[in-house]
Write a protein that holds these residues in place. Structure first.
Motif, mmCIF file in Angstrom:
data_model
loop_
_atom_site.group_PDB
_atom_site.id
_atom_site.type_symbol
_atom_site.label_atom_id
_atom_site.label_comp_id
_atom_site.label_asym_id
_atom_site.label_seq_id
_atom_site.Cartn_x
_atom_site.Cartn_y
_atom_site.Cartn_z
ATOM 1 N N VAL A 1 0.572 5.959 -7.242
ATOM 2 C CA VAL A 1 -0.382 6.494 -7.663
ATOM 3 C C VAL A 1 -0.238 8.187 -7.632
ATOM 4 C CG1 VAL A 1 -3.055 7.237 -7.261
ATOM 5 C CG2 VAL A 1 -2.302 4.737 -7.050
ATOM 6 N N TRP B 1 0.787 -1.288 0.040
ATOM 7 C CA TRP B 1 0.078 0.102 0.122
ATOM 8 C C TRP B 1 0.719 1.123 -0.153
ATOM 9 C CZ3 TRP B 1 -4.218 0.808 -1.873
ATOM 10 C CH2 TRP B 1 -5.527 -0.279 -1.916
ATOM 11 N N GLY C 1 0.628 3.613 -2.936
ATOM 12 C CA GLY C 1 0.158 5.163 -2.499
ATOM 13 C C GLY C 1 1.323 6.140 -3.298
ATOM 14 N N LEU D 1 -4.128 -1.745 -8.738
ATOM 15 C CA LEU D 1 -3.650 -0.114 -8.778
ATOM 16 C C LEU D 1 -2.521 0.053 -9.733
ATOM 17 C CD1 LEU D 1 -4.096 1.726 -5.315
ATOM 18 C CD2 LEU D 1 -5.052 2.227 -7.702
#
Lengths: 418, 329
Positions: free
Chosen positions: A23, A16, A20, A352
């Motif tokens: 992204v 994550w 993060g 993602l």
């Protein structure tokens, strides 16, 4: 909590964190590209600085002719730049090929510095230092022997470099010439595009940082001289130069208008070797630069080092742990208490990752195709796994090199003339 | 004696014998027993759902059994305490508790320690006042030493439904191994074929309540009425513990009688801090939703940027009339 549960939590948190970051950097990179296209390219330089284009070449007879011709075709004023090809202890026809190019362009400033095994053959950094010693430009541009810049590449780089005195260097965009030749080259092309979107455009937009990738960049001569030239301990020295530029308080800007084309290895072994070699260099530099993370006087270099450690170290560890956990779970050797959550988070972060790569392609011409989208969907199982293999190879070769033969050169991928 | 009188006398004699004949016929014909078994009951299921089932069965007035999963670790966790509280309540209302034996493929049961594990689990439940009257096991598991140990440990055994849906018959291996003392009850899925006389209709507690109600409605129409396991005698001898149950004498556990009355658990058991792995998993569960929202938000933003960039590229590079000779950057 068992060790496996703790590992699964570590993987989820790391994934994550990296997602993060990806992204955020992708969004910043896309915004930078969007804004960059909207704004005018800027006026031409009234008094262009003299530029020395350095091209280290070791056994590059297959490709060096094309590179030299492309450099001679740049739209930068011909009397304001020189080309210095460092024929670094080549045993093939590189010298002969370069002589033919010189003969075709007798009026142009093109110097070929041929070295023997005593002076040369000690890696790219050494070759660049030799080139630096014979150059006279206030700006140095570096191209690998396999890079063919577009005619406007150099002028775009120099224009941006001269426009901001705080800039120590500028890096251009790299595209893969043979991207349609094989599936591997296609994967490489997608990776290069996404890396540039994240690590170059995104980092520049968000942190004011940008990495130098060994080719298609321009750097001020005074910066290189203050650093003391390219670091001989680092065979490529790109990340090291980037660190040092940041340490001096200068910035490196990404200039997507300056495009150079290079070839991707079409064989799996070559690709792994090339990537592993690059990673081994970067890891060596990171190992040296780690201390600067805690050094307040290192300035922007702290962020640079921390970012690269995060990307390399955390990504490798998390991917390796995830692979082990998934494999052992599939074999029934272990049972994860958070198995469901682990799978959900892995799927979400994997999704993602894929969406970020697709978005990175959206900013390119002729790359946003259904075929590429399908390939991107496969990348968590292909490129990311290759990353692990290359990283392990890089670590093992670094360890072996430090134990057995210090200063041994990594194996270079075979070049082809396409 | 006239013929008429003789005929009347014979008729009376036959009528007098009729009930005895009927009884004898009834003795010869097989007696079918059928009960309800709610399976896959474990501490981390939705306890409110389990409570709904208990209340619903109380309203229906139907006998049933709850098959609980074996618990080896974290038996003192609040989740286990809350779970056993519901089980004790169900037990006080007449439900029979059945303990499922460890599966052979479960990694924690390797090394021939399944009986020890089972004994530990039995002890945990009994420690909370939940007394399994019988054991449940897949029929295949009765083949080996473990099966023989199970038969020695419990008078009543329930064989779990077979995944291949093959009918369980009286001639199957479980019956062949059991002695005349044993009560073998074949748990079957609704609609499954069986020739076993003693069966338990296996219902999954995870199924929607409406589905369970439909299954019960169908069962109520059956000619075989539902029977309670609590109407039979049971004996369990496992580890150092001995359980005896008979409908008339009640339950005796390790020599001490227990009235199977419900007593709510003390409050401090619910307030105990929950630091075990499962509790952490429960705490982490909402993170999945948060992560999903973040991923959706990020995807929406990236999608918007994709649209913007594609429009820009089409405008700048792909329209001949507005072509500006870009470098493809």
């Amino acid at each position: 909590m068992s060790l496996w549960d703790a590992l699964s939590l570590f993987v989820v948190i790391s994934f994550w964190l990296l997602s993060g970051l990806s992204v955020t950097l992708t969004i910043c990179g896309l915004l930078y590209q969007y804004r960059n296209r909207r704004t005018a390219e800027g006026a031409r330089l009234h008094s262009p600085p003299f530029v020395s284009v350095l091209v280290p070449a070791h056994n590059e007879s297959a490709v060096v002719c094309r590179t030299a011709e492309a450099l001679l075709g740049l739209d930068y004023p011909a009397d304001r730049y020189e080309i210095i090809v460092i024929n670094d202890n080549s045993t093939d026809d590189t010298a002969k090929v370069l002589r033919r190019v010189q003969a075709r362009h007798p009026d142009r400033r093109m110097t070929v510095v041929s070295t023997d095994a005593t002076v040369g053959g000690k890696g790219r950094s050494n070759a660049l230092n030799i080139g630096l010693s014979v150059s006279r430009g206030t700006v140095l541009a570096v191209y690998s022997a396999d890079s063919t810049p577009e005619p406007r590449a150099l002028s775009a780089l120099v224009r941006h470099l001269m426009a901001d005195p705080k800039l120590g260097a500028v890096a251009g965009k790299i595209k893969i010439r043979n991207r349609n030749a094989s599936l591997l080259a296609k994967f490489e092309s997608i990776e290069v595009i996404s890396n540039q979107c994240l690590n170059q455009a995104g980092c520049w937009q968000l942190l004011g940082l940008c990495a130098l990738r060994g080719t298609n960049f321009a750097i001020r001569r005074r910066v290189v001289e203050q650093i003391g030239g390219w670091d001989l301990k680092s065979p490529s020295g790109d990340m090291e130069i980037g660190f040092q530029v940041a340490r001096m308080g200068n910035r490196i800007k990404y200039v997507p208008h300056a495009v150079a084309w290079e070839s991707a290895p079409e064989r799996l072994g070559d690709r792994v070797s090339r990537r592993a070699g690059r990673m081994a260099d970067d890891m060596g530099t990171l190992a040296c630069g780690f201390k600067y993370v805690f050094d307040a006087s290192a300035g922007r270099m702290r962020v640079d080092a921390l970012y690269h450690i995060l990307v390399y170290g955390l990504k490798l560890l998390a991917l390796l742990c995830a692979d082990v956990l998934i494999l052992l779970s599939a074999l029934g050797a272990i049972t994860l208490s958070f198995g469901g959550l682990f799978a959900l988070h892995c799927a979400l972060t994997g999704g993602l990752f894929v969406v970020c790569l697709i978005a990175a392609l959206a900013g390119e011409i002729n790359e946003f195709t259904p075929q590429n989208v399908v390939l991107i969907a496969l990348m968590p199982f292909t490129s990311l796994q290759l990353f692990i293999v290359a990283a392990i190879k890089a670590i093992s070769s670094t360890l072996l090199r430090s134990i057995k033969k210090p200063g041994r050169k990594p194996r270079r991928a075979e070049r082809s003339a396409d | 004696m006239s013929r008429r009188r003789l005929a009347a006398w014979l008729l009376c004699a036959l009528m007098a014998l009729a009930p005895a004949c009927a009884d004898a016929e009834q003795e010869a014909s097989p007696r079918y027993i059928r009960t309800l078994l709610f399976g896959d009951v474990y501490p981390f299921i939705d306890l409110s759902k389990l409570m709904d089932i208990v209340e619903w069965m109380r309203e229906e007035g139907q006998p049933y059994a709850l098959m609980v999963m074996p618990i080896y670790d974290n038996a003192s966790s609040p989740a286990m305490a809350r779970f056993c509280d519901v089980l004790r309540y169900a037990q006080s209302l007449g439900a029979a508790i059945v303990l499922r034996a460890p599966l052979s493929r479960a990694p924690e049961t390797e090394g021939g320690q399944r009986m020890e594990r089972l004994a530990l689990s039995f002890e945990h439940y009994a420690g909370y006042g939940v007394y399994p009257l019988a054991l449940a096991v897949p029929e295949n598991d009765l083949r080996d030493q473990f099966g023989r140990e199970l038969l020695a440990a419990s008078r009543t055994l329930l064989t779990l439904p077979r995944e291949d849906a093959a009918p369980i018959t009286e001639g199957s291996m479980a019956y062949a191994q059991a002695s005349g003392e044993h009560q073998i009850i074949a748990a079957v899925h609704p609609g499954a074929a069986t020739t076993a006389r003693a069966t338990a209709l296996y219902l999954n507690v995870d199924a929607p309540l409406s589905e369970l109600k439909n299954a019960l409605d169908l069962e109520k129409r059956s000619v075989t009425p539902l029977a309670s396991l609590r109407a039979l005698s049971h004996a369990v001898d496992i580890g150092d513990h001995h359980l005896r149950y008979a409908p008339d004498t009640g339950l005796i556990y390790d020599g001490a009688p227990d009235a199977l009355r419900y007593q709510p658990m003390e409050d401090d058991q619910t307030e105990r801090p929950r630091d075990d792995t499962k509790a952490m998993a429960e705490r982490l569960e909402p993170s999945g939703r948060g992560a999903l929202f973040f991923a959706l938000g990020a995807c929406a933003l990236l999608l918007l940027l994709i649209v913007l960039l594609r429009r820009q590229i089409r405008r700048l590079f792909l329209r001949p009339s507005t072509h500006k000779g870009g470098d493809g950057a």
